[in-house]
Design an enzyme around this catalytic site. Structure first.
Site, mmCIF file in Angstrom:
data_model
loop_
_atom_site.group_PDB
_atom_site.id
_atom_site.type_symbol
_atom_site.label_atom_id
_atom_site.label_comp_id
_atom_site.label_asym_id
_atom_site.label_seq_id
_atom_site.Cartn_x
_atom_site.Cartn_y
_atom_site.Cartn_z
ATOM 1 N N GLU A 56 -49.179 -8.583 -23.943
ATOM 2 C CA GLU A 56 -49.752 -9.535 -23.738
ATOM 3 C C GLU A 56 -50.541 -9.549 -21.779
ATOM 4 O O GLU A 56 -51.132 -9.826 -21.216
ATOM 5 C CB GLU A 56 -50.292 -10.378 -24.622
ATOM 6 C CG GLU A 56 -50.816 -9.142 -26.049
ATOM 7 C CD GLU A 56 -48.920 -9.313 -26.544
ATOM 8 O OE1 GLU A 56 -48.556 -9.459 -27.521
ATOM 9 O OE2 GLU A 56 -48.198 -10.226 -25.877
ATOM 10 N N CYS A 93 -46.485 -14.100 -29.239
ATOM 11 C CA CYS A 93 -46.535 -15.098 -29.766
ATOM 12 C C CYS A 93 -47.528 -16.319 -28.313
ATOM 13 O O CYS A 93 -48.179 -16.440 -28.069
ATOM 14 C CB CYS A 93 -44.811 -15.257 -28.019
ATOM 15 S SG CYS A 93 -45.407 -15.140 -26.182
ATOM 16 N N CYS A 96 -48.414 -16.286 -24.610
ATOM 17 C CA CYS A 96 -49.654 -15.005 -24.805
ATOM 18 C C CYS A 96 -50.443 -15.122 -25.323
ATOM 19 O O CYS A 96 -51.524 -14.841 -25.081
ATOM 20 C CB CYS A 96 -49.114 -13.601 -25.453
ATOM 21 S SG CYS A 96 -47.594 -13.325 -24.229
#
Length: 162
Positions: A56, A93, A96
């Site tokens: 990402e 996560c 990101c």
């Protein structure tokens, strides 16, 4: 041509395969604006020796650098990327997730979840992160979940505590 979520998630899965083939965790991402892919990328943490090179963050970095634009307010759904949708094969996560929010992206579509994969990230979910930070992003889940989970499991990395 109207394209659906499965179409774009399949493109993200193609990116995840590239990550896996380079020895990285198999996660891929595409960013879509007005029905067209604006940027694509995949996890490059291990191949680049950059712990911030998740799929990402890397894809958002590519988008911003290619467009030479930033979201001046760091608000979700704002700026030049306020109408963008990010597709990712695995739940982002916290690092990101924050980058997605401040980039201005308005919609997040995800495949597999950390919990179903056995990723040791405690009780984290993207929903809890968004609630905690007060960010309003449209969240679409359940897109090609089994395919995304299988891709994530296809690499050399084992899931669970290391």
């Amino acid at each position: 041509m109207v394209r659906d979520h499965e179409y774009f998630m399949t493109s993200a899965l193609d990116e995840a395969a590239k990550a896996r083939d380079k020895g990285n965790v198999a996660v891929g991402t595409v960013i879509v604006q007005k029905g067209e892919i604006l940027a694509r990328g995949h996890n490059e943490v291990d191949s680049s020796f950059d712990i911030t090179a998740d799929a990402e963050t890397g894809t958002i970095r590519k988008m911003i650098l290619s467009m030479r634009q930033l979201n001046p307010d760091s608000k979700t759904g704002a700026g030049p990327f306020g109408d963008c949708t990010l597709y990712t094969t695995v739940e982002p996560c916290p690092m990101c997730a924050w980058v997605i929010c401040i980039s201005g992206i308005s919609t997040l579509v995800l495949g597999a979840r950390h919990a179903q994969l056995g990723v040791p990230i405690g009780e984290y979910t993207i929903e809890k992160f968004l609630e905690m930070t007060g960010r309003k992003i449209k969240l679409i889940t359940g897109v090609l979940v089994e395919e995304c989970a299988a891709m994530r499991r296809s690499g050399r990395f084992t899931l669970g505590p290391r």
